[in-house]
Design a protein around this motif. Structure first.
Motif, PDB file in Angstrom:
ATOM      1  N   LEU A 140      17.249  -3.846  17.075  1.00  9.08           N
ATOM      2  CA  LEU A 140      18.793  -4.062  16.550  1.00  9.08           C
ATOM      3  C   LEU A 140      18.294  -4.875  15.676  1.00  9.08           C
ATOM      4  O   LEU A 140      17.117  -4.135  14.593  1.00  9.08           O
ATOM      5  CB  LEU A 140      18.491  -5.269  17.307  1.00  9.08           C
ATOM      6  N   VAL A 181      19.693  -6.471  12.155  1.00 11.91           N
ATOM      7  CA  VAL A 181      20.768  -7.317  11.564  1.00 11.91           C
ATOM      8  C   VAL A 181      20.906  -8.215  10.123  1.00 11.91           C
ATOM      9  O   VAL A 181      19.667  -8.349  10.331  1.00 11.91           O
ATOM     10  CB  VAL A 181      21.344  -8.556  12.668  1.00 11.91           C
ATOM     11  N   PHE A 189      29.337  -3.188  23.700  1.00 10.27           N
ATOM     12  CA  PHE A 189      28.614  -4.403  22.599  1.00 10.27           C
ATOM     13  C   PHE A 189      28.512  -3.892  21.501  1.00 10.27           C
ATOM     14  O   PHE A 189      27.270  -4.005  20.437  1.00 10.27           O
ATOM     15  CB  PHE A 189      26.924  -4.796  22.890  1.00 10.27           C
ATOM     16  N   THR A 190      28.479  -2.675  20.809  1.00  6.06           N
ATOM     17  CA  THR A 190      28.557  -1.989  19.562  1.00  6.06           C
ATOM     18  C   THR A 190      30.259  -1.849  18.972  1.00  6.06           C
ATOM     19  O   THR A 190      31.145  -0.977  20.030  1.00  6.06           O
ATOM     20  CB  THR A 190      27.826  -0.655  19.250  1.00  6.06           C
ATOM     21  N   VAL A 249      29.445 -10.081  19.777  1.00  5.41           N
ATOM     22  CA  VAL A 249      27.815 -10.153  20.286  1.00  5.41           C
ATOM     23  C   VAL A 249      26.996 -11.207  18.896  1.00  5.41           C
ATOM     24  O   VAL A 249      26.399 -11.850  19.254  1.00  5.41           O
ATOM     25  CB  VAL A 249      26.934  -8.726  20.372  1.00  5.41           C
ATOM     26  N   LEU A 250      27.523 -10.732  18.375  1.00  4.89           N
ATOM     27  CA  LEU A 250      26.500 -11.659  17.165  1.00  4.89           C
ATOM     28  C   LEU A 250      27.532 -13.255  17.235  1.00  4.89           C
ATOM     29  O   LEU A 250      26.298 -14.081  16.586  1.00  4.89           O
ATOM     30  CB  LEU A 250      26.988 -11.263  15.173  1.00  4.89           C
ATOM     31  N   VAL A 273      26.751  -3.617  15.875  1.00  5.51           N
ATOM     32  CA  VAL A 273      27.098  -4.390  17.055  1.00  5.51           C
ATOM     33  C   VAL A 273      28.023  -5.056  16.920  1.00  5.51           C
ATOM     34  O   VAL A 273      28.412  -5.745  15.497  1.00  5.51           O
ATOM     35  CB  VAL A 273      25.986  -5.860  16.572  1.00  5.51           C
ATOM     36  N   HIS A 274      29.069  -4.896  17.836  1.00 10.68           N
ATOM     37  CA  HIS A 274      30.387  -6.201  18.197  1.00 10.68           C
ATOM     38  C   HIS A 274      30.803  -7.375  17.497  1.00 10.68           C
ATOM     39  O   HIS A 274      28.953  -8.071  17.734  1.00 10.68           O
ATOM     40  CB  HIS A 274      30.061  -5.789  19.385  1.00 10.68           C
ATOM     41  N   ALA A 331      22.662  -1.134  16.042  1.00 16.73           N
ATOM     42  CA  ALA A 331      21.648  -1.215  17.483  1.00 16.73           C
ATOM     43  C   ALA A 331      21.853   0.397  17.942  1.00 16.73           C
ATOM     44  O   ALA A 331      22.405   0.571  18.199  1.00 16.73           O
ATOM     45  CB  ALA A 331      21.906  -1.935  18.560  1.00 16.73           C
ATOM     46  N   GLN A 358      18.199  -7.581  22.978  1.00 12.69           N
ATOM     47  CA  GLN A 358      19.139  -7.713  21.478  1.00 12.69           C
ATOM     48  C   GLN A 358      18.850  -9.683  21.530  1.00 12.69           C
ATOM     49  O   GLN A 358      19.205 -10.267  20.796  1.00 12.69           O
ATOM     50  CB  GLN A 358      20.490  -6.863  21.753  1.00 12.69           C
ATOM     51  N   SER A 396      18.787  -3.245  26.517  1.00 12.49           N
ATOM     52  CA  SER A 396      19.745  -4.246  25.268  1.00 12.49           C
ATOM     53  C   SER A 396      19.713  -6.046  25.553  1.00 12.49           C
ATOM     54  O   SER A 396      19.681  -6.849  24.672  1.00 12.49           O
ATOM     55  CB  SER A 396      21.642  -3.667  25.276  1.00 12.49           C
ATOM     56  N   LEU A 430      26.188  -9.543  25.770  1.00  8.60           N
ATOM     57  CA  LEU A 430      26.759  -8.247  25.591  1.00  8.60           C
ATOM     58  C   LEU A 430      28.206  -7.530  25.097  1.00  8.60           C
ATOM     59  O   LEU A 430      28.608  -6.695  25.535  1.00  8.60           O
ATOM     60  CB  LEU A 430      25.647  -7.428  25.688  1.00  8.60           C
TER      61      LEU A 430
END
Ligand code: PHE
Length: 344
Positions: free
Chosen positions: A216, A218, A254-255, A294-295, A290-291, A309, A175, A172, A144
């Motif tokens: 979440l 995506v 994480f965002t 993290v993706l 979402v950062h 998220a 996620q 989290s 994260l």
């Protein structure tokens, strides 16, 4: 001898007629028909009889025996039936008596809130997932965008089990687990309710164990406006159609960007009161886009995919919704408190 036998029969039949218990009946049987009973005793004198008399007496003795034993049998049946009847009478159940009231349980208030939120999101096309409460440092932090030594780790006082294992401080990590399970290939729409743990001292607003619901989303072209739309829907569902929301800038590793969401105070309708501390707004959850890191760590191509998220606390939501002022009420299980929230 003949007279003796006739006398025995008379006496036995009279006694059988009078007898009132099975035990006494048994005694009579022994006294008259037993090996040492009166008939046997009389028949011991048979040897002295003449050859003509013997079969006559023998036959008479047999008849007497049969008469007595028949009478005993008959009486036995009568007494047994009476005993059974008495027992049935004693055990009879009065089906007209009112019964004890049956107490029904009901779901815990937090369970009801969580299920309500699940229903809403399932209706919006989300799936419900779960993750472990004993989590690795990797999923709780590193995946994260919280590498070891990152100062933001201090935001979440963690119960460590070993250097690598801990009690999850938020939902989290699910996620990261979910995106990994989708192998960076498919869109994700999930929520994850669950217990989380923090090294807090318990008081009216803090508990070392509480609940969170993670969300979440995506997909291709997911934007901040999608987040706002979904969360507005959520706020109205939970707190009433006339609720407004606002997003304030915030920070989560994480965002990016990160926001905190407020709902308009339902007590004063935004005018300002003691519940909203004069602001007209009440903070309800953290969220953000979402950062990209993290993706990427989960295998998503950030040129194609983006996401949002959010993380909310059902405990806090229940407190706001019902005006409960002490979070410990949820965990001390006082039935008088809990049953107020059982749905009829
Ligand atoms: N995990 C954050 C917390 O526990 C909440 C959060 C979840 C914020 C998802 C942004 C996105 O405080």
């Amino acid at each position: 001898m003949k007279e003796q036998l006739v006398e025995i029969q008379k006496e036995a039949l009279a006694k059988v007629a009078e007898v009132e218990t099975l035990k006494e009946l048994q005694e009579i049987q022994v006294a008259f028909l037993g090996r040492k009973g009166s008939i046997t005793t009389v028949l011991r004198g048979m040897g002295k009889l003449s050859a003509e008399e013997r079969p006559v007496i023998g036959e008479l003795a047999n008849n007497v025996r049969e008469e007595i034993s028949g009478a005993i049998q008959g009486k036995q049946t009568v007494l047994e039936e009476a005993a059974l009847e008495e027992q049935l009478q004693k055990e009879a159940i009065d089906v007209t008596l009112p019964s004890y009231p049956v107490k029904f349980g009901g779901p815990h208030i937090l369970t009801s809130i969580i299920e309500d939120i699940e229903d809403l999101f399932i209706g919006l096309g989300f799936e419900v997932r779960e993750g472990p409460e004993v989590e690795t440092d990797y999923y709780n932090f590193e995946a994260l965008n919280l590498p070891k030594g990152h100062p933001a780790r201090d935001m979440q006082d963690t119960f460590y089990i070993t250097n690598e294992l801990l009690l999850r401080t938020h939902t989290s990590p699910v996620q990261a687990r979910t995106m990994q399970a989708y192998k960076g290939q498919q869109p994700v729409r999930m929520i994850c309710p669950g217990k989380v743990y923090r090294r807090d001292n318990d008081d009216a607003t803090h508990s070392h164990q509480f609940n969170q619901i993670e969300g979440l989303y995506v997909d291709k072209n997911v934007r901040m406006s999608d987040l706002k739309g979904i969360l507005t829907e959520f706020a109205k569902h939970m707190f009433g159609q006339d609720r407004d929301i606002r997003l304030r800038p915030s920070f989560f590793p994480f965002t990016e960007p990160s926001v905190e969401m407020d709902i308009s105070c339902k007590v004063c309708n935004g005018k300002g009161c003691s519940v909203c501390k004069g602001t007209g707004w009440i903070e309800i959850l953290g969220a953000g886009m979402v950062h990209p890191k993290v993706l990427e760590m989960a295998g998503y191509d950030t040129k194609v995919y983006s996401g949002f998220a959010f993380g909310m606390g059902p405990d806090r939501i229940a407190m706001l919704k019902y005006g409960i002022d002490d979070i410990r009420q949820f965990y001390t299980n006082d039935i008088r408190f809990l049953k107020q929230y059982h749905k009829a």
